[in-house]
Structures are given as C-alpha cells and as structure tokens.
Motif scaffolding. Structure first.
Motif, short mmCIF file in Angstrom:
data_model
loop_
_atom_site.label_atom_id
_atom_site.label_comp_id
_atom_site.label_asym_id
_atom_site.label_seq_id
_atom_site.Cartn_x
_atom_site.Cartn_y
_atom_site.Cartn_z
N LEU A 1 0.87 -1.17 0.00
CA LEU A 1 0.00 0.00 0.00
C LEU A 1 0.91 1.22 0.00
O LEU A 1 1.73 1.40 0.89
CB LEU A 1 -0.90 -0.01 1.24
N HIS A 2 0.77 2.04 -1.03
CA HIS A 2 1.60 3.24 -1.18
C HIS A 2 0.75 4.49 -1.02
O HIS A 2 -0.47 4.45 -1.18
CB HIS A 2 2.23 3.29 -2.58
N VAL A 3 1.44 5.60 -0.76
CA VAL A 3 0.82 6.92 -0.71
C VAL A 3 1.66 7.83 -1.60
O VAL A 3 2.88 7.80 -1.55
CB VAL A 3 0.78 7.47 0.74
N LYS A 4 0.98 8.64 -2.42
CA LYS A 4 1.69 9.45 -3.40
C LYS A 4 0.86 10.68 -3.76
O LYS A 4 -0.37 10.60 -3.79
CB LYS A 4 1.89 8.58 -4.64
N ARG A 5 1.55 11.78 -4.03
CA ARG A 5 0.84 12.96 -4.53
C ARG A 5 0.32 12.68 -5.94
O ARG A 5 1.01 12.08 -6.75
CB ARG A 5 1.75 14.19 -4.59
N VAL A 6 -0.87 13.12 -6.22
CA VAL A 6 -1.48 12.89 -7.53
C VAL A 6 -0.69 13.58 -8.64
O VAL A 6 -0.75 13.18 -9.79
CB VAL A 6 -2.98 13.31 -7.52
N TYR A 7 0.09 14.59 -8.28
CA TYR A 7 0.89 15.32 -9.26
C TYR A 7 2.17 14.59 -9.67
O TYR A 7 2.81 14.97 -10.64
CB TYR A 7 1.25 16.71 -8.71
N GLU A 8 2.56 13.56 -8.91
CA GLU A 8 3.75 12.79 -9.25
C GLU A 8 3.41 11.83 -10.40
O GLU A 8 2.28 11.37 -10.52
CB GLU A 8 4.22 11.98 -8.04
N ALA A 9 4.42 11.52 -11.20
CA ALA A 9 4.21 10.63 -12.34
C ALA A 9 3.78 9.24 -11.88
O ALA A 9 4.24 8.73 -10.87
CB ALA A 9 5.50 10.53 -13.15
N ALA A 10 2.90 8.64 -12.66
CA ALA A 10 2.46 7.27 -12.40
C ALA A 10 3.61 6.33 -12.71
O ALA A 10 4.44 6.61 -13.58
CB ALA A 10 1.26 6.94 -13.27
N SER A 11 3.66 5.22 -11.97
CA SER A 11 4.68 4.21 -12.25
C SER A 11 4.04 2.82 -12.18
O SER A 11 3.00 2.65 -11.54
CB SER A 11 5.83 4.32 -11.25
N PRO A 12 4.66 1.84 -12.82
CA PRO A 12 4.09 0.48 -12.80
C PRO A 12 3.94 -0.08 -11.38
O PRO A 12 3.04 -0.88 -11.13
CB PRO A 12 5.10 -0.34 -13.61
N ASP A 13 4.82 0.34 -10.45
CA ASP A 13 4.73 -0.14 -9.07
C ASP A 13 3.49 0.37 -8.34
O ASP A 13 3.14 -0.17 -7.28
CB ASP A 13 5.97 0.29 -8.26
N ASP A 14 2.86 1.42 -8.86
CA ASP A 14 1.67 1.98 -8.21
C ASP A 14 0.54 0.97 -8.11
O ASP A 14 -0.23 1.00 -7.16
CB ASP A 14 1.15 3.21 -8.97
N GLY A 15 0.42 0.11 -9.09
CA GLY A 15 -0.70 -0.82 -9.10
C GLY A 15 -2.00 -0.06 -9.33
O GLY A 15 -2.09 0.77 -10.22
N ILE A 16 -2.98 -0.31 -8.48
CA ILE A 16 -4.28 0.37 -8.59
C ILE A 16 -4.15 1.75 -7.96
O ILE A 16 -3.73 1.89 -6.82
CB ILE A 16 -5.38 -0.45 -7.89
N ARG A 17 -4.51 2.77 -8.71
CA ARG A 17 -4.37 4.17 -8.26
C ARG A 17 -5.74 4.71 -7.86
O ARG A 17 -6.66 4.73 -8.68
CB ARG A 17 -3.75 5.02 -9.37
#
Length: 117
Positions: A4-20
């Motif tokens: 389970l990750h947390v990320k700013r929506v403004y950061e680029a998407a990455s394959p490790d994100d999984g379901i956003r």
C-alpha cells in the motif's frame, strides 16, 4: 498481501503503483483527469467537508484531525474493505493533492488500513 503506497497525484504514475485511487473529496487543481491515471476516485473515503475545513492542513491540528478522521473511517467500512480486497491481488496507491507529504489524510488512511487489516 501487496504493498500500500501513498503518493501525490501530481507525481508521475509508475508500474509499481498498481491500482491508483484518489482519496480526496475535491478534484486536485491544475491536473486533467486524463493525466491523473486514476483507476478509482473514492470521494466518500475522504474526510468530511467540515473536518477538512477545520484541519486546514495546519500541522498542529494533525493529531486531533487523525483521531476525528479515524472515527469517520469507522463508519466507512465498505470502501476500506474494497481497498483490502484490491491489496490481495495488486499494489494500491492512495493519491492525494496536499503539498505536505506527512500531514495529510492519505497517511492517516494508509496507517488505518495497515493497522486494522
């Protein structure tokens, strides 16, 4: 169980994100929906408008905000369960718009999901 990750929506998407999943009630300023690369927008899991306005991203209020937000999450088990189910198959990234990487509702939500898993 996946991560389970947390990320700013403004950061680029990455394959490790999984379901956003966007976990803000309001759409983030300055970003097109097509550029956000969202799978879901769970507005209902965000803090209530009253709580969000009271908090105002004031760091001194974060501890109290966290307690109040957890109380709101206790009444929102359906979306919490959906996220837990997603985590069984893929990584999940909780997206937020706040500028502060440590004082925001996505951090509280992540900790809540991990603690009460």
């Amino acid at each position: 169980m996946k991560k389970l990750h947390v990320k700013r929506v403004y950061e680029a998407a990455s394959p490790d994100d999984g379901i956003r999943i966007l976990v803000d009630r309001l759409w983030p300023r300055g970003i097109k929906k097509s550029d956000a690369h969202l799978d879901y927008w769970f507005k209902e899991i965000a803090p209530s408008p009253e709580l969000r306005k009271w908090f105002g991203h004031i760091p001194e209020r974060f501890e109290e905000f966290s307690k109040k937000y957890i109380c709101e999450l206790e009444n929102n088990k359906t979306l919490i369960e959906q996220i837990k189910d997603m985590l069984k198959k893929k990584n999940v990234t909780l997206l937020y718009a706040a500028k502060d990487h440590e004082v925001n509702q996505a951090i509280v939500l992540k900790n809540y999901i991990e603690k009460y898993n």
